[in-house]
Scaffold this motif. Structure first.
Motif, PDB file in Angstrom:
ATOM      1  N   VAL A   1      97.561  76.577 -19.266  1.00  0.00           N
ATOM      2  CA  VAL A   1      97.601  78.027 -19.422  1.00  0.00           C
ATOM      3  C   VAL A   1      98.560  78.343 -20.561  1.00  0.00           C
ATOM      4  O   VAL A   1      99.741  78.009 -20.502  1.00  0.00           O
ATOM      5  N   ARG A   2      98.015  78.966 -21.578  1.00  0.00           N
ATOM      6  CA  ARG A   2      98.816  79.387 -22.728  1.00  0.00           C
ATOM      7  C   ARG A   2      98.700  80.894 -22.854  1.00  0.00           C
ATOM      8  O   ARG A   2      97.867  81.532 -22.212  1.00  0.00           O
ATOM      9  N   GLU A   3      99.508  81.441 -23.723  1.00  0.00           N
ATOM     10  CA  GLU A   3      99.482  82.884 -23.952  1.00  0.00           C
ATOM     11  C   GLU A   3      98.122  83.356 -24.450  1.00  0.00           C
ATOM     12  O   GLU A   3      97.643  84.426 -24.081  1.00  0.00           O
ATOM     13  N   ASP A   4      97.465  82.526 -25.248  1.00  0.00           N
ATOM     14  CA  ASP A   4      96.200  82.936 -25.864  1.00  0.00           C
ATOM     15  C   ASP A   4      94.951  82.274 -25.274  1.00  0.00           C
ATOM     16  O   ASP A   4      93.841  82.557 -25.703  1.00  0.00           O
ATOM     17  N   ALA A   5      95.128  81.369 -24.288  1.00  0.00           N
ATOM     18  CA  ALA A   5      93.949  80.680 -23.751  1.00  0.00           C
ATOM     19  C   ALA A   5      94.266  79.959 -22.448  1.00  0.00           C
ATOM     20  O   ALA A   5      95.411  79.574 -22.204  1.00  0.00           O
ATOM     21  N   HIS A   6      93.235  79.779 -21.639  1.00  0.00           N
ATOM     22  CA  HIS A   6      93.275  78.896 -20.472  1.00  0.00           C
ATOM     23  C   HIS A   6      92.282  77.788 -20.772  1.00  0.00           C
ATOM     24  O   HIS A   6      91.101  78.055 -20.990  1.00  0.00           O
ATOM     25  N   ILE A   7      92.758  76.540 -20.800  1.00  0.00           N
ATOM     26  CA  ILE A   7      91.909  75.415 -21.180  1.00  0.00           C
ATOM     27  C   ILE A   7      91.861  74.425 -20.035  1.00  0.00           C
ATOM     28  O   ILE A   7      92.894  73.948 -19.566  1.00  0.00           O
ATOM     29  N   LEU A   8      90.647  74.109 -19.582  1.00  0.00           N
ATOM     30  CA  LEU A   8      90.457  73.160 -18.506  1.00  0.00           C
ATOM     31  C   LEU A   8      90.055  71.814 -19.124  1.00  0.00           C
ATOM     32  O   LEU A   8      89.085  71.733 -19.877  1.00  0.00           O
ATOM     33  N   PHE A   9      90.830  70.789 -18.819  1.00  0.00           N
ATOM     34  CA  PHE A   9      90.560  69.443 -19.308  1.00  0.00           C
ATOM     35  C   PHE A   9      89.967  68.615 -18.180  1.00  0.00           C
ATOM     36  O   PHE A   9      90.397  68.725 -17.029  1.00  0.00           O
ATOM     37  N   GLY A  10      88.979  67.786 -18.497  1.00  0.00           N
ATOM     38  CA  GLY A  10      88.336  66.939 -17.504  1.00  0.00           C
ATOM     39  C   GLY A  10      88.541  65.466 -17.817  1.00  0.00           C
ATOM     40  O   GLY A  10      88.518  65.068 -18.984  1.00  0.00           O
ATOM     41  N   PHE A  11      88.732  64.668 -16.755  1.00  0.00           N
ATOM     42  CA  PHE A  11      88.994  63.239 -16.909  1.00  0.00           C
ATOM     43  C   PHE A  11      88.166  62.454 -15.914  1.00  0.00           C
ATOM     44  O   PHE A  11      88.014  62.846 -14.759  1.00  0.00           O
ATOM     45  N   GLY A  12      87.655  61.319 -16.350  1.00  0.00           N
ATOM     46  CA  GLY A  12      86.819  60.487 -15.510  1.00  0.00           C
ATOM     47  C   GLY A  12      87.585  59.729 -14.442  1.00  0.00           C
ATOM     48  O   GLY A  12      86.992  59.247 -13.488  1.00  0.00           O
ATOM     49  N   SER A  13      88.906  59.619 -14.591  1.00  0.00           N
ATOM     50  CA  SER A  13      89.705  58.901 -13.599  1.00  0.00           C
ATOM     51  C   SER A  13      91.068  59.570 -13.437  1.00  0.00           C
ATOM     52  O   SER A  13      91.547  60.275 -14.337  1.00  0.00           O
ATOM     53  N   GLU A  14      91.666  59.300 -12.307  1.00  0.00           N
ATOM     54  CA  GLU A  14      93.023  59.801 -12.044  1.00  0.00           C
ATOM     55  C   GLU A  14      94.013  59.191 -13.035  1.00  0.00           C
ATOM     56  O   GLU A  14      94.954  59.838 -13.476  1.00  0.00           O
ATOM     57  N   ARG A  15      93.760  57.949 -13.415  1.00  0.00           N
ATOM     58  CA  ARG A  15      94.647  57.263 -14.373  1.00  0.00           C
ATOM     59  C   ARG A  15      94.670  57.991 -15.725  1.00  0.00           C
ATOM     60  O   ARG A  15      95.733  58.170 -16.324  1.00  0.00           O
ATOM     61  N   GLU A  16      93.495  58.401 -16.214  1.00  0.00           N
ATOM     62  CA  GLU A  16      93.435  59.146 -17.477  1.00  0.00           C
ATOM     63  C   GLU A  16      94.196  60.462 -17.379  1.00  0.00           C
ATOM     64  O   GLU A  16      94.928  60.832 -18.294  1.00  0.00           O
ATOM     65  N   ARG A  17      94.012  61.160 -16.270  1.00  0.00           N
ATOM     66  CA  ARG A  17      94.706  62.444 -16.105  1.00  0.00           C
ATOM     67  C   ARG A  17      96.217  62.238 -16.035  1.00  0.00           C
ATOM     68  O   ARG A  17      96.988  62.983 -16.622  1.00  0.00           O
ATOM     69  N   ARG A  18      96.644  61.203 -15.327  1.00  0.00           N
ATOM     70  CA  ARG A  18      98.074  60.909 -15.220  1.00  0.00           C
ATOM     71  C   ARG A  18      98.677  60.616 -16.590  1.00  0.00           C
ATOM     72  O   ARG A  18      99.763  61.095 -16.932  1.00  0.00           O
TER      73      ARG A  18
END
Length: 83
Positions: A53-70
């Motif tokens: 969440v930024r002042e100018d945008a909400h960006i949702l990122f997707g990851f194929g594994s929990e390891r990538e997100r971590r």
């Protein structure tokens, strides 16, 4: 926070993809490592997510594994590095 998303893969064009979850289309940004593991358009997909969440945008990122997100979350803690 949105931690996980599962639905029908509607579109994929690196780095963005769209997932239909109960009639709502979620736009996500994803790393290429996730894109390589995606099923074909029309198939069901499950992704771990991170919402920025930024002042100018909400960006949702997707990851194929929990390891990538971590790893993504650890990199965000480094000064001068952003999504």
């Amino acid at each position: 926070m949105i931690g996980f998303i599962r639905g029908k893969l509607i579109a994929k064009s690196p780095p963005q993809l769209m997932v239909d979850v109960g009639g709502i289309g979620y736009e996500l940004d994803a790393p290429m490592s996730t894109f390589y593991g995606l099923p074909p358009v029309g198939a069901e997909v499950s992704l771990f997510t991170h919402l920025v969440v930024r002042e100018d945008a909400h960006i949702l990122f997707g990851f194929g594994s929990e390891r990538e997100r971590r790893m993504f979350r650890e990199l965000l803690k480094v000064s001068g590095i952003g999504p």
